[in-house]
Design a protein around this motif. Sequence first.
Motif, PDB file in Angstrom:
ATOM      1  N   ILE A  43       3.927  -7.409   2.886  1.00 24.65           N
ATOM      2  CA  ILE A  43       3.141  -7.735   4.071  1.00 24.65           C
ATOM      3  C   ILE A  43       2.488  -9.086   3.831  1.00 24.65           C
ATOM      4  CG2 ILE A  43       1.228  -7.060   5.577  1.00 24.65           C
ATOM      5  CD1 ILE A  43       1.726  -4.170   4.819  1.00 24.65           C
ATOM      6  N   ASP A  44       2.752 -10.031   4.726  1.00 21.33           N
ATOM      7  CA  ASP A  44       2.247 -11.399   4.592  1.00 21.33           C
ATOM      8  C   ASP A  44       2.577 -12.002   3.236  1.00 21.33           C
ATOM      9  OD1 ASP A  44       1.204 -11.534   7.163  1.00 21.33           O
ATOM     10  OD2 ASP A  44      -0.709 -10.659   6.568  1.00 21.33           O
ATOM     11  N   ALA A  58       0.870  -2.725   8.785  1.00 22.39           N
ATOM     12  CA  ALA A  58       1.054  -4.121   9.186  1.00 22.39           C
ATOM     13  C   ALA A  58       0.503  -4.257  10.607  1.00 22.39           C
ATOM     14  CB  ALA A  58       2.522  -4.505   9.132  1.00 22.39           C
ATOM     15  N   ARG A  62       2.057  -9.549  12.079  1.00 21.36           N
ATOM     16  CA  ARG A  62       1.975  -9.864  10.654  1.00 21.36           C
ATOM     17  C   ARG A  62       3.377  -9.705  10.070  1.00 21.36           C
ATOM     18  NH1 ARG A  62      -2.530 -12.497  10.757  1.00 21.36           N
ATOM     19  NH2 ARG A  62      -2.129 -12.758   8.521  1.00 21.36           N
ATOM     20  N   HIS A  64       6.267  -8.661   7.767  1.00 21.32           N
ATOM     21  CA  HIS A  64       6.433  -7.581   6.803  1.00 21.32           C
ATOM     22  C   HIS A  64       7.916  -7.331   6.557  1.00 21.32           C
ATOM     23  CE1 HIS A  64       6.108  -5.953  10.886  1.00 21.32           C
ATOM     24  NE2 HIS A  64       6.857  -4.918  10.508  1.00 21.32           N
ATOM     25  N   TYR A  95      -6.850  -8.529  10.717  1.00 21.82           N
ATOM     26  CA  TYR A  95      -5.868  -7.961   9.794  1.00 21.82           C
ATOM     27  C   TYR A  95      -6.579  -7.616   8.488  1.00 21.82           C
ATOM     28  CZ  TYR A  95      -5.744 -12.517   7.416  1.00 21.82           C
ATOM     29  OH  TYR A  95      -6.087 -13.665   6.738  1.00 21.82           O
TER      30      TYR A  95
END
Length: 266
Positions: A43-44, A58, A62, A64, A95
Amino acid sequence: MQLFYETHHHSVQIGSIGNAFPPHLHSHIELVHAFSGPAFMWIDGQEYILTEGDTAIAFSNRVHAYGNNDSASGLMLIFPPDISADFGNTLMTRYPKNPVLRAENSHPDIRAMIAALMEESRADRNEAVIRAYIQVLLARLIPKLTLQKSNPEGERDLLMDAMRYLSEHFDQPVTLDVLAKVLGASRYHLSHLFNAQLGMNFRSYVNTLRIDRARILLTSNATPVTQICYECGFENQRTFNRAFQSACGMTPTQYRTLNNPLSSSK
């Protein structure tokens, strides 16, 4: 990504983790709860290894991705942020600093709601009940995460814009030239971004999005394979079969026979 149930792009999708999937993003929320591990998720750009009882989420838009989780089991939940009146705005504008809630910090209601969602997806699906379960799940999960505000300028990164566009148009005859024109960028620069940052060329990335959608359709209804081919954006059956077999090790018809008991040879 093999789904237990799916009806429309904008509906709640309840499925199981499994196949690797490259970096992608969309406006929907994607939540994973591991029943056993290790399960690999990015994720990111940060890798997370999930073990039994861990939950990862997520937020909207974002980036992922998934590793090969054949040795793990767990539930995947995808839903639009506005499904929750209490947390919809939060899911779209913020986030989590750490998107993983470890089992030891989890509330018992989270596991209970996950089990309830799985059961509901296999029964006579009741959308109101599913929304209620998700609301409880978010009410127990979100307060345990440290949230930070999304940076609008950061979201305008060229690669993220490209991924966002492809997530919404992969079922259309999109090309690198079309993408470059839409984004006002050089096709050569875009090509370099895909190879350097995603580890695959543009065509491979688009085909992966299409194959994943085809898996959903093959296992959730009895739509003819030829129709699925065009719904997913492939120009002909031969190209679809070749791409699908390369990704899955079998033809679309064989995949349906193994994974969809409602349809054996269509």
